[in-house]
Scaffold this motif. Sequence first.
Motif, short mmCIF file in Angstrom:
data_model
loop_
_atom_site.label_atom_id
_atom_site.label_comp_id
_atom_site.label_asym_id
_atom_site.label_seq_id
_atom_site.Cartn_x
_atom_site.Cartn_y
_atom_site.Cartn_z
N ALA A 1 0.42 13.59 2.97
CA ALA A 1 -0.23 13.20 1.71
C ALA A 1 -0.09 11.70 1.48
O ALA A 1 -1.05 11.04 1.04
CB ALA A 1 0.37 13.98 0.54
N VAL A 2 1.07 11.14 1.81
CA VAL A 2 1.27 9.69 1.66
C VAL A 2 0.35 8.93 2.60
O VAL A 2 -0.28 7.94 2.20
CB VAL A 2 2.75 9.31 1.91
CG1 VAL A 2 2.91 7.80 2.03
CG2 VAL A 2 3.63 9.85 0.79
N GLN A 3 0.23 9.38 3.83
CA GLN A 3 -0.63 8.70 4.79
C GLN A 3 -2.09 8.73 4.34
O GLN A 3 -2.82 7.74 4.48
CB GLN A 3 -0.49 9.32 6.19
CG GLN A 3 0.83 9.04 6.84
CD GLN A 3 1.08 7.56 7.06
OE1 GLN A 3 0.17 6.79 7.31
NE2 GLN A 3 2.33 7.15 6.92
N LYS A 4 -2.53 9.85 3.80
CA LYS A 4 -3.90 9.95 3.30
C LYS A 4 -4.12 9.00 2.12
O LYS A 4 -5.15 8.33 2.02
CB LYS A 4 -4.22 11.38 2.89
CG LYS A 4 -4.40 12.32 4.04
CD LYS A 4 -4.73 13.72 3.56
CE LYS A 4 -4.88 14.69 4.72
NZ LYS A 4 -5.16 16.05 4.25
N ASN B 1 0.74 14.23 -9.54
CA ASN B 1 1.17 15.33 -8.68
C ASN B 1 0.63 16.68 -9.10
O ASN B 1 1.01 17.69 -8.54
CB ASN B 1 2.70 15.37 -8.60
CG ASN B 1 3.35 15.64 -9.94
OD1 ASN B 1 2.68 15.79 -10.94
ND2 ASN B 1 4.67 15.68 -9.96
N SER B 2 -0.27 16.75 -10.07
CA SER B 2 -0.79 18.04 -10.54
C SER B 2 -1.53 18.79 -9.44
O SER B 2 -1.44 20.00 -9.35
CB SER B 2 -1.69 17.84 -11.75
OG SER B 2 -2.78 17.02 -11.41
N ILE C 1 0.83 -1.21 0.00
CA ILE C 1 0.00 0.00 0.00
C ILE C 1 0.86 1.26 0.00
O ILE C 1 0.54 2.24 -0.67
CB ILE C 1 -0.98 -0.02 1.19
CG1 ILE C 1 -1.96 -1.17 1.01
CG2 ILE C 1 -1.73 1.29 1.30
CD1 ILE C 1 -2.88 -1.38 2.18
N THR C 2 1.98 1.24 0.71
CA THR C 2 2.86 2.41 0.73
C THR C 2 3.43 2.68 -0.65
O THR C 2 3.45 3.82 -1.12
CB THR C 2 3.99 2.23 1.76
OG1 THR C 2 3.41 1.99 3.04
CG2 THR C 2 4.88 3.45 1.81
N GLN C 3 3.89 1.62 -1.34
CA GLN C 3 4.42 1.79 -2.70
C GLN C 3 3.34 2.30 -3.64
O GLN C 3 3.60 3.17 -4.48
CB GLN C 3 4.99 0.47 -3.21
CG GLN C 3 5.64 0.57 -4.57
CD GLN C 3 6.88 1.43 -4.58
OE1 GLN C 3 7.59 1.50 -3.59
NE2 GLN C 3 7.12 2.10 -5.68
N LEU C 4 2.14 1.79 -3.49
CA LEU C 4 1.02 2.24 -4.31
C LEU C 4 0.75 3.73 -4.09
O LEU C 4 0.53 4.49 -5.04
CB LEU C 4 -0.21 1.40 -3.99
CG LEU C 4 -1.43 1.52 -4.87
CD1 LEU C 4 -1.11 1.16 -6.31
CD2 LEU C 4 -2.54 0.64 -4.34
N ALA C 5 0.80 4.15 -2.82
CA ALA C 5 0.57 5.57 -2.50
C ALA C 5 1.67 6.45 -3.11
O ALA C 5 1.37 7.50 -3.69
CB ALA C 5 0.53 5.76 -0.99
N PHE C 6 2.93 6.02 -2.98
CA PHE C 6 4.02 6.80 -3.57
C PHE C 6 3.88 6.92 -5.08
O PHE C 6 4.05 8.00 -5.65
CB PHE C 6 5.38 6.16 -3.26
CG PHE C 6 5.96 6.58 -1.95
CD1 PHE C 6 6.38 7.88 -1.73
CD2 PHE C 6 6.11 5.66 -0.92
CE1 PHE C 6 6.92 8.27 -0.52
CE2 PHE C 6 6.66 6.03 0.29
CZ PHE C 6 7.06 7.34 0.49
#
Length: 67
Positions: free
Chosen positions: A33-36, A19-20, A7-12
């Motif tokens: 932002a990553v945690q969200k 990133n717009s 999930i962390t890799q997916l979020a990154f």
Amino acid sequence: MKSNLDITQLAFEYLRHNNSGLNVGNEAEFLVAVQKARARFADLLELSPSELQGQCRKGFDLKDFDG
């Protein structure tokens, strides 16, 4: 839905490719932002395939409505 995705890799990856709308001024804001994103993806990965399909339809409907 069962998945071997990190999930962390997916979020990154999501933040990196989309990133717009991301206005990050420092590392702390980026980590928030990553945690969200992690929380959102964790919720989505818990859905059944039909529930996930319904969420995708809602997203497309909202996109068409805004456009």
